[in-house]
Scaffold this motif. Structure first.
Motif, mmCIF file in Angstrom:
data_model
loop_
_atom_site.group_PDB
_atom_site.id
_atom_site.type_symbol
_atom_site.label_atom_id
_atom_site.label_comp_id
_atom_site.label_asym_id
_atom_site.label_seq_id
_atom_site.Cartn_x
_atom_site.Cartn_y
_atom_site.Cartn_z
ATOM 1 N N ALA A 1 -5.299 -2.179 -2.563
ATOM 2 C CA ALA A 1 -4.108 -3.065 -3.213
ATOM 3 C C ALA A 1 -2.972 -2.980 -2.170
ATOM 4 N N VAL A 2 -2.752 -4.134 -1.239
ATOM 5 C CA VAL A 2 -2.029 -4.255 -0.274
ATOM 6 C C VAL A 2 -0.756 -5.040 -0.508
ATOM 7 N N PHE A 3 0.573 -4.692 -0.518
ATOM 8 C CA PHE A 3 1.532 -5.449 -0.926
ATOM 9 C C PHE A 3 2.445 -5.919 0.185
ATOM 10 N N LYS A 4 3.521 -6.933 -0.091
ATOM 11 C CA LYS A 4 4.105 -7.326 0.937
ATOM 12 C C LYS A 4 5.267 -8.286 0.235
ATOM 13 N N ASP A 5 6.366 -7.942 0.300
ATOM 14 C CA ASP A 5 7.547 -8.416 -0.249
ATOM 15 C C ASP A 5 7.296 -8.868 -1.724
ATOM 16 N N LYS B 1 -3.282 0.952 6.566
ATOM 17 C CA LYS B 1 -3.873 2.376 6.241
ATOM 18 C C LYS B 1 -3.655 2.803 5.117
ATOM 19 N N PRO B 2 -4.666 3.522 4.633
ATOM 20 C CA PRO B 2 -4.663 3.918 3.102
ATOM 21 C C PRO B 2 -3.506 5.021 2.830
ATOM 22 N N VAL B 3 -2.810 4.937 1.729
ATOM 23 C CA VAL B 3 -1.882 5.917 1.220
ATOM 24 C C VAL B 3 -1.970 6.609 0.086
ATOM 25 N N LYS B 4 -2.553 5.921 -1.032
ATOM 26 C CA LYS B 4 -2.780 6.559 -2.252
ATOM 27 C C LYS B 4 -3.979 6.050 -3.171
ATOM 28 N N LEU B 5 -4.606 7.145 -3.731
ATOM 29 C CA LEU B 5 -5.633 6.352 -4.657
ATOM 30 C C LEU B 5 -4.928 6.144 -6.023
ATOM 31 N N LEU B 6 -5.150 4.905 -6.609
ATOM 32 C CA LEU B 6 -4.554 4.299 -7.796
ATOM 33 C C LEU B 6 -5.257 4.495 -8.968
ATOM 34 N N ILE C 1 -7.521 1.594 -4.163
ATOM 35 C CA ILE C 1 -6.444 2.350 -2.874
ATOM 36 C C ILE C 1 -5.391 1.549 -2.355
ATOM 37 N N LYS C 2 -4.266 2.052 -2.666
ATOM 38 C CA LYS C 2 -3.050 1.477 -2.135
ATOM 39 C C LYS C 2 -2.932 1.698 -0.598
ATOM 40 N N CYS C 3 -2.737 0.360 0.083
ATOM 41 C CA CYS C 3 -2.807 0.609 1.641
ATOM 42 C C CYS C 3 -1.664 -0.079 2.032
ATOM 43 N N GLU C 4 -0.993 0.469 3.216
ATOM 44 C CA GLU C 4 0.026 0.000 3.773
ATOM 45 C C GLU C 4 -0.157 -1.063 5.099
ATOM 46 N N ILE C 5 0.521 -2.156 5.364
ATOM 47 C CA ILE C 5 0.126 -2.955 6.625
ATOM 48 C C ILE C 5 0.744 -2.382 7.811
ATOM 49 N N ILE C 6 0.040 -2.278 8.740
ATOM 50 C CA ILE C 6 0.492 -1.673 10.189
ATOM 51 C C ILE C 6 0.181 -2.718 11.097
ATOM 52 N N GLY C 7 -0.453 -3.991 10.763
ATOM 53 C CA GLY C 7 -0.430 -4.911 11.862
ATOM 54 C C GLY C 7 -1.530 -6.087 11.610
ATOM 55 N N ARG D 1 -2.374 -3.919 -13.456
ATOM 56 C CA ARG D 1 -2.108 -2.524 -13.232
ATOM 57 C C ARG D 1 -1.724 -2.100 -11.666
ATOM 58 N N MET D 2 -2.130 -2.823 -10.782
ATOM 59 C CA MET D 2 -2.010 -2.562 -9.452
ATOM 60 C C MET D 2 -0.426 -2.876 -9.318
ATOM 61 N N PHE D 3 0.176 -3.900 -9.874
ATOM 62 C CA PHE D 3 1.619 -4.217 -9.796
ATOM 63 C C PHE D 3 2.512 -3.051 -10.454
ATOM 64 N N SER D 4 1.965 -2.632 -11.466
ATOM 65 C CA SER D 4 2.666 -1.578 -12.169
ATOM 66 C C SER D 4 2.772 -0.295 -11.091
ATOM 67 N N TYR D 5 1.850 -0.094 -10.107
ATOM 68 C CA TYR D 5 1.896 1.130 -9.337
ATOM 69 C C TYR D 5 3.055 0.608 -8.181
ATOM 70 N N LEU D 6 3.152 -0.730 -7.852
ATOM 71 C CA LEU D 6 4.301 -1.204 -7.116
ATOM 72 C C LEU D 6 5.708 -0.947 -7.565
ATOM 73 N N LYS D 7 5.685 -1.085 -8.777
ATOM 74 C CA LYS D 7 7.021 -0.762 -9.786
ATOM 75 C C LYS D 7 7.240 0.495 -9.869
ATOM 76 N N HIS D 8 6.503 1.233 -10.034
ATOM 77 C CA HIS D 8 6.616 2.644 -10.446
ATOM 78 C C HIS D 8 5.538 3.722 -9.798
ATOM 79 N N PRO D 9 6.088 4.025 -8.379
ATOM 80 C CA PRO D 9 5.236 4.616 -7.438
ATOM 81 C C PRO D 9 4.701 5.993 -7.965
#
Length: 205
Positions: free
Chosen positions: A74-78, A122-127, A149-155, A190-198
């Protein structure tokens, strides 16, 4: 939920595989081979798929039977989520695929995102950890655990991959046609719910 015939066929296949893995007596081995044959015949009868193919994908494993593991990132941007268009069915899914021997779930998520979308993460959290049969996927011949798995963009930059024809970010209200074998609308929600409620706890079933 899975049809009963598929549930029974998988149970027979699992029992046969375990029996073949541990039995020493030649007569027990023959019995377990017969059980495996029955499970294959059930699959052939209800699916119409050629027996050779069923034997390869459904009854070809050795050793103690365990579920397969499907990793999804699950990779989010804006406020939008990354999805890739599958060449196999022309529909969209979270980047991911089967876990590989020798790499961790987080490493698998990083690898799949790069290969399928061109994005470095990079992986940051098991969802979530979900049993596929408990969700509205099409019936599957194998028992699958899905790991999100939630991941953050690094490039990186968006591009197509070997198995994908496009990659893009989608808002929750503008999801494309989904590849139901890979992910469902409720799973994306459900993935979006984790974006709203970390701080929301990990989901499992």
């Amino acid at each position: 939920m899975e049809p009963k015939w598929l549930e029974w066929a998988k149970q027979l296949q699992s029992a046969a595989q375990a029996g073949l893995a541990y039995s020493k007596d030649i007569y027990d081995i023959e019995r377990f081979e017969e059980i495996r044959k029955i499970s294959v015949d059930i699959m052939v009868h209800y699916t119409g798929i050629e027996k050779r193919i069923i034997k390869d994908i459904f009854a070809g494993d050795r050793g103690y039977p365990t579920p397969k593991v499907d990793i999804r990132a699950a990779v989010f941007k804006d406020q939008s989520i990354l999805m890739v268009k599958e060449k196999s069915d022309g529909k969209w899914a979270l980047p991911g695929g089967w876990a590989d021997i020798g790499i961790s779930p987080g490493e698998a998520a990083v690898k799949e995102v790069k290969e399928e979308s061109g994005i470095d993460v990079k992986p940051v959290k098991l969802l979530a950890v979900m049993d596929k049969k408990c969700h509205s996927h099409p019936p599957s011949a194998v028992h699958v655990y899905k790991v999100f798995i939630k991941c953050e963009i690094i490039g990186g930059q968006l591009r197509e991959g070997t198995e994908t024809s496009a990659a893009a970010f989608f808002a929750e209200t503008e999801l494309p046609p989904l590849s139901a074998a890979r992910n469902t609308e409720s799973q994306i929600e459900r993935m979006f719910s984790y974006l709203k409620h970390p701080d929301k706890p990990v989901y499992f079933d």
